[in-house]
Design a protein around this motif. Structure first.
Motif, mmCIF file in Angstrom:
data_model
loop_
_atom_site.group_PDB
_atom_site.id
_atom_site.type_symbol
_atom_site.label_atom_id
_atom_site.label_comp_id
_atom_site.label_asym_id
_atom_site.label_seq_id
_atom_site.Cartn_x
_atom_site.Cartn_y
_atom_site.Cartn_z
ATOM 1 N N CYS A 164 56.846 -11.561 65.449
ATOM 2 C CA CYS A 164 57.302 -10.428 64.656
ATOM 3 C C CYS A 164 57.708 -9.295 65.584
ATOM 4 O O CYS A 164 57.313 -9.267 66.750
ATOM 5 C CB CYS A 164 56.241 -9.992 63.642
ATOM 6 S SG CYS A 164 54.833 -9.163 64.378
ATOM 7 N N CYS A 217 50.754 -4.613 63.940
ATOM 8 C CA CYS A 217 50.846 -5.840 64.734
ATOM 9 C C CYS A 217 50.932 -5.527 66.230
ATOM 10 O O CYS A 217 50.589 -6.363 67.066
ATOM 11 C CB CYS A 217 52.099 -6.617 64.349
ATOM 12 S SG CYS A 217 52.011 -7.440 62.757
ATOM 13 N N HIS A 233 48.612 -14.037 67.839
ATOM 14 C CA HIS A 233 48.912 -13.163 66.719
ATOM 15 C C HIS A 233 49.182 -13.942 65.433
ATOM 16 O O HIS A 233 49.069 -13.399 64.344
ATOM 17 C CB HIS A 233 50.120 -12.312 67.105
ATOM 18 C CG HIS A 233 50.505 -11.296 66.081
ATOM 19 N ND1 HIS A 233 49.631 -10.322 65.655
ATOM 20 C CD2 HIS A 233 51.656 -11.109 65.398
ATOM 21 C CE1 HIS A 233 50.252 -9.578 64.745
ATOM 22 N NE2 HIS A 233 51.469 -10.030 64.563
ATOM 23 N N HIS A 249 52.082 -15.253 64.396
ATOM 24 C CA HIS A 249 53.502 -15.341 64.052
ATOM 25 C C HIS A 249 54.333 -14.515 65.032
ATOM 26 O O HIS A 249 53.792 -13.685 65.749
ATOM 27 C CB HIS A 249 53.752 -14.882 62.608
ATOM 28 C CG HIS A 249 53.333 -13.454 62.347
ATOM 29 N ND1 HIS A 249 52.246 -13.122 61.567
ATOM 30 C CD2 HIS A 249 53.846 -12.268 62.767
ATOM 31 C CE1 HIS A 249 52.108 -11.813 61.525
ATOM 32 N NE2 HIS A 249 53.071 -11.252 62.250
HETATM 33 ZN ZN LIG Z 1 52.918 -9.394 63.135
#
Ligand SMILES: [Zn+2]
Length: 126
Positions: A13, A44, A9, A11
């Protein structure tokens, strides 16, 4: 798994983390065979869901809801993030310290599924 997620992804989060939680919940409900997956907003979370479900095709139907619809042999289940969960995820943006941020991610990773997600069966698709 969380490390693999961050690699895929890009990062760490809250929404991708919650995507994993949704994916796990869905995975346990799936029967063998084909099913159709639809997520009702682009976020995300998609990466997390696809990581768990082995890149099963996932449709996006933009309705602004954090909800995964799993349709399987005529039955349909919906897995939705609770409003409190979304609030928690949103509060991540306000955190300045990395300790606090790490603590929140941990909470989202390990909190009881019932607390984070609402899972219901629906009879027919509208
Ligand atoms: Zn993200």
């Amino acid at each position: 798994m969380f490390t693999a997620l961050a690699a895929k992804h890009g990062h760490y989060c809250p929404m991708s983390t919650l995507g994993l939680r949704i994916g796990w919940a869905a995975w346990r409900k799936l029967q063998a065979g084909s099913c159709k997956l639809t997520y009702l907003t682009r976020t995300c979370a998609i990466d997390g869901i696809q990581l768990v479900l082995n890149h099963e095709p996932l449709q996006i139907d933009e309705q602004g809801r954090h909800l995964l619809r799993v349709t399987d042999a005529g039955r349909c289940r919906q897995i939705e993030l609770r409003p409190e969960t979304l609030n928690l995820a949103a509060s991540y943006q306000q955190l300045t310290g990395s300790d606090e941020a790490e603590k929140l991610l941990k909470e989202l990773r390990y909190a009881d599924e019932d607390r984070l997600l609402k899972i219901e069966k629906v009879e027919a698709l509208q």
